[in-house]
Write a protein that holds these residues in place. Structure first.
Motif, PDB file in Angstrom:
ATOM      1  N   SER A 134      36.345  51.226  45.249  1.00 20.96           N
ATOM      2  CA  SER A 134      36.142  52.263  44.231  1.00 20.96           C
ATOM      3  C   SER A 134      37.075  53.440  44.464  1.00 20.96           C
ATOM      4  CB  SER A 134      34.684  52.722  44.195  1.00 20.96           C
ATOM      5  OG  SER A 134      34.354  53.424  45.371  1.00 20.96           O
ATOM      6  N   GLY A 135      37.467  53.664  45.716  1.00 16.03           N
ATOM      7  CA  GLY A 135      38.396  54.752  46.022  1.00 16.03           C
ATOM      8  C   GLY A 135      39.771  54.572  45.425  1.00 16.03           C
ATOM      9  N   VAL A 136      40.115  53.337  45.079  1.00 17.29           N
ATOM     10  CA  VAL A 136      41.413  53.089  44.445  1.00 17.29           C
ATOM     11  C   VAL A 136      41.247  52.669  42.981  1.00 17.29           C
ATOM     12  CG1 VAL A 136      42.648  52.587  46.581  1.00 17.29           C
ATOM     13  CG2 VAL A 136      41.513  50.721  45.361  1.00 17.29           C
ATOM     14  N   GLY A 137      40.120  53.042  42.410  1.00 20.48           N
ATOM     15  CA  GLY A 137      39.937  52.839  40.974  1.00 20.48           C
ATOM     16  C   GLY A 137      39.363  51.511  40.555  1.00 20.48           C
ATOM     17  N   MET A 138      38.857  50.728  41.491  1.00 16.43           N
ATOM     18  CA  MET A 138      38.312  49.413  41.141  1.00 16.43           C
ATOM     19  C   MET A 138      36.791  49.463  41.033  1.00 16.43           C
ATOM     20  SD  MET A 138      40.538  46.849  43.479  1.00 16.43           S
ATOM     21  CE  MET A 138      42.303  46.877  43.473  1.00 16.43           C
ATOM     22  N   THR A 139      36.271  48.690  40.111  1.00 12.41           N
ATOM     23  CA  THR A 139      34.840  48.519  39.960  1.00 12.41           C
ATOM     24  C   THR A 139      34.500  47.122  40.437  1.00 12.41           C
ATOM     25  OG1 THR A 139      34.827  49.970  38.040  1.00 12.41           O
ATOM     26  CG2 THR A 139      32.920  48.525  38.319  1.00 12.41           C
ATOM     27  N   VAL A 140      33.593  47.023  41.396  1.00 12.67           N
ATOM     28  CA  VAL A 140      33.228  45.731  41.953  1.00 12.67           C
ATOM     29  C   VAL A 140      32.273  45.008  41.015  1.00 12.67           C
ATOM     30  CG1 VAL A 140      32.097  44.537  43.868  1.00 12.67           C
ATOM     31  CG2 VAL A 140      33.566  46.515  44.315  1.00 12.67           C
ATOM     32  N   VAL A 141      32.647  43.792  40.640  1.00  8.78           N
ATOM     33  CA  VAL A 141      31.799  42.916  39.839  1.00  8.78           C
ATOM     34  C   VAL A 141      31.736  41.589  40.577  1.00  8.78           C
ATOM     35  CG1 VAL A 141      31.496  41.735  37.630  1.00  8.78           C
ATOM     36  CG2 VAL A 141      32.525  44.022  37.697  1.00  8.78           C
ATOM     37  N   ALA A 142      30.605  41.300  41.161  1.00 10.63           N
ATOM     38  CA  ALA A 142      30.455  40.053  41.917  1.00 10.63           C
ATOM     39  C   ALA A 142      29.627  39.072  41.091  1.00 10.63           C
ATOM     40  CB  ALA A 142      29.815  40.321  43.274  1.00 10.63           C
ATOM     41  N   GLY A 143      30.126  38.734  39.926  1.00 10.95           N
ATOM     42  CA  GLY A 143      29.429  37.799  39.042  1.00 10.95           C
ATOM     43  C   GLY A 143      29.531  36.373  39.550  1.00 10.95           C
ATOM     44  N   THR A 144      29.021  35.480  38.772  1.00 10.18           N
ATOM     45  CA  THR A 144      29.036  34.068  39.136  1.00 10.18           C
ATOM     46  C   THR A 144      30.391  33.447  38.783  1.00 10.18           C
ATOM     47  OG1 THR A 144      28.270  33.307  36.979  1.00 10.18           O
ATOM     48  CG2 THR A 144      26.569  33.920  38.594  1.00 10.18           C
ATOM     49  N   PRO A 145      30.697  32.290  39.375  1.00 13.97           N
ATOM     50  CA  PRO A 145      31.924  31.593  38.977  1.00 13.97           C
ATOM     51  C   PRO A 145      31.950  31.290  37.478  1.00 13.97           C
ATOM     52  CG  PRO A 145      31.110  30.677  41.031  1.00 13.97           C
ATOM     53  CD  PRO A 145      30.056  31.636  40.528  1.00 13.97           C
ATOM     54  N   GLU A 146      30.810  30.999  36.905  1.00 14.97           N
ATOM     55  CA  GLU A 146      30.748  30.708  35.462  1.00 14.97           C
ATOM     56  C   GLU A 146      31.076  31.952  34.640  1.00 14.97           C
ATOM     57  OE1 GLU A 146      28.697  27.823  37.863  1.00 14.97           O
ATOM     58  OE2 GLU A 146      28.256  29.977  37.693  1.00 14.97           O
ATOM     59  N   GLN A 147      30.587  33.119  35.065  1.00 10.76           N
ATOM     60  CA  GLN A 147      30.901  34.360  34.359  1.00 10.76           C
ATOM     61  C   GLN A 147      32.394  34.678  34.455  1.00 10.76           C
ATOM     62  OE1 GLN A 147      28.070  36.687  36.581  1.00 10.76           O
ATOM     63  NE2 GLN A 147      26.730  36.940  34.796  1.00 10.76           N
ATOM     64  N   PHE A 148      32.981  34.430  35.622  1.00 13.16           N
ATOM     65  CA  PHE A 148      34.407  34.672  35.790  1.00 13.16           C
ATOM     66  C   PHE A 148      35.220  33.725  34.908  1.00 13.16           C
ATOM     67  CE2 PHE A 148      38.285  34.538  38.744  1.00 13.16           C
ATOM     68  CZ  PHE A 148      38.862  35.636  38.143  1.00 13.16           C
ATOM     69  N   ALA A 149      34.781  32.472  34.834  1.00 18.27           N
ATOM     70  CA  ALA A 149      35.455  31.501  33.953  1.00 18.27           C
ATOM     71  C   ALA A 149      35.405  31.983  32.505  1.00 18.27           C
ATOM     72  CB  ALA A 149      34.822  30.125  34.092  1.00 18.27           C
ATOM     73  N   GLN A 150      34.284  32.577  32.084  1.00 22.83           N
ATOM     74  CA  GLN A 150      34.174  33.113  30.717  1.00 22.83           C
ATOM     75  C   GLN A 150      35.135  34.283  30.516  1.00 22.83           C
ATOM     76  OE1 GLN A 150      30.019  34.030  30.236  1.00 22.83           O
ATOM     77  NE2 GLN A 150      29.465  31.903  29.778  1.00 22.83           N
TER      78      GLN A 150
END
Length: 149
Positions: free
Chosen positions: A112-128
């Motif tokens: 977050s200190g370098v402007g990123m938002t962590v999203v640890a979704g599922t592999p299926e969500q990433f595929a979408q």
């Protein structure tokens, strides 16, 4: 917007940022993470973000829509991918371990200190996400008549 700009191809964001800081080019579209040190250091000024909402790290920087350029919702993402055909149990284990690391406070703070938002979704969500971006950019490429040389 009617702006008279010339696209300058670079072999990456670092040389493009170097030329922007040095005044060889007037502006750059860059991911927030690599640009943050230059913004915080006063070397460049952020004019707008391409996301639908303002970034919490730059609350005074408007979105493109707020700046009069509507229809832009563009996020840069970084993800983990494996070769096609990787066994599902391997994917599940990698996801479990990576999600665990991404939930660690020190990891979240660093990113977050370098402007990123962590999203640890599922592999299926990433595929979408990948599929959605493929469709969105495919439409843009076809509409603009972009071709590879």
């Amino acid at each position: 917007t009617g702006a008279d700009l010339l696209a300058v191809p670079y072999k990456g964001g670092a040389p493009a940022m170097t030329d922007t800081v040095g005044g060889q080019v007037p502006l750059i579209f860059d991911a927030l993470g690599p640009a943050m040190p230059y913004i915080k250091g006063g070397k460049v000024r952020a004019l707008a973000v391409t996301s639908a909402q303002r970034n919490p790290l730059l609350p005074d920087v408007p979105t493109l829509a707020e700046s009069g350029v509507s229809g832009v919702d563009l996020l840069t993402w970084i993800g983990f991918v494996v070769p096609a055909g990787t066994p599902q149990p391997v994917i599940a284990r990698l996801h479990q371990e990576l999600a665990s690391i991404l939930q660690m406070p020190q990891t979240r703070e660093l990113l977050s200190g370098v402007g990123m938002t962590v999203v640890a979704g599922t592999p299926e969500q990433f595929a979408q996400t990948i599929q959605g971006d493929t469709q969105k950019f495919g439409r843009i490429i076809r509409a603009a008549g972009i071709r590879l040389d």
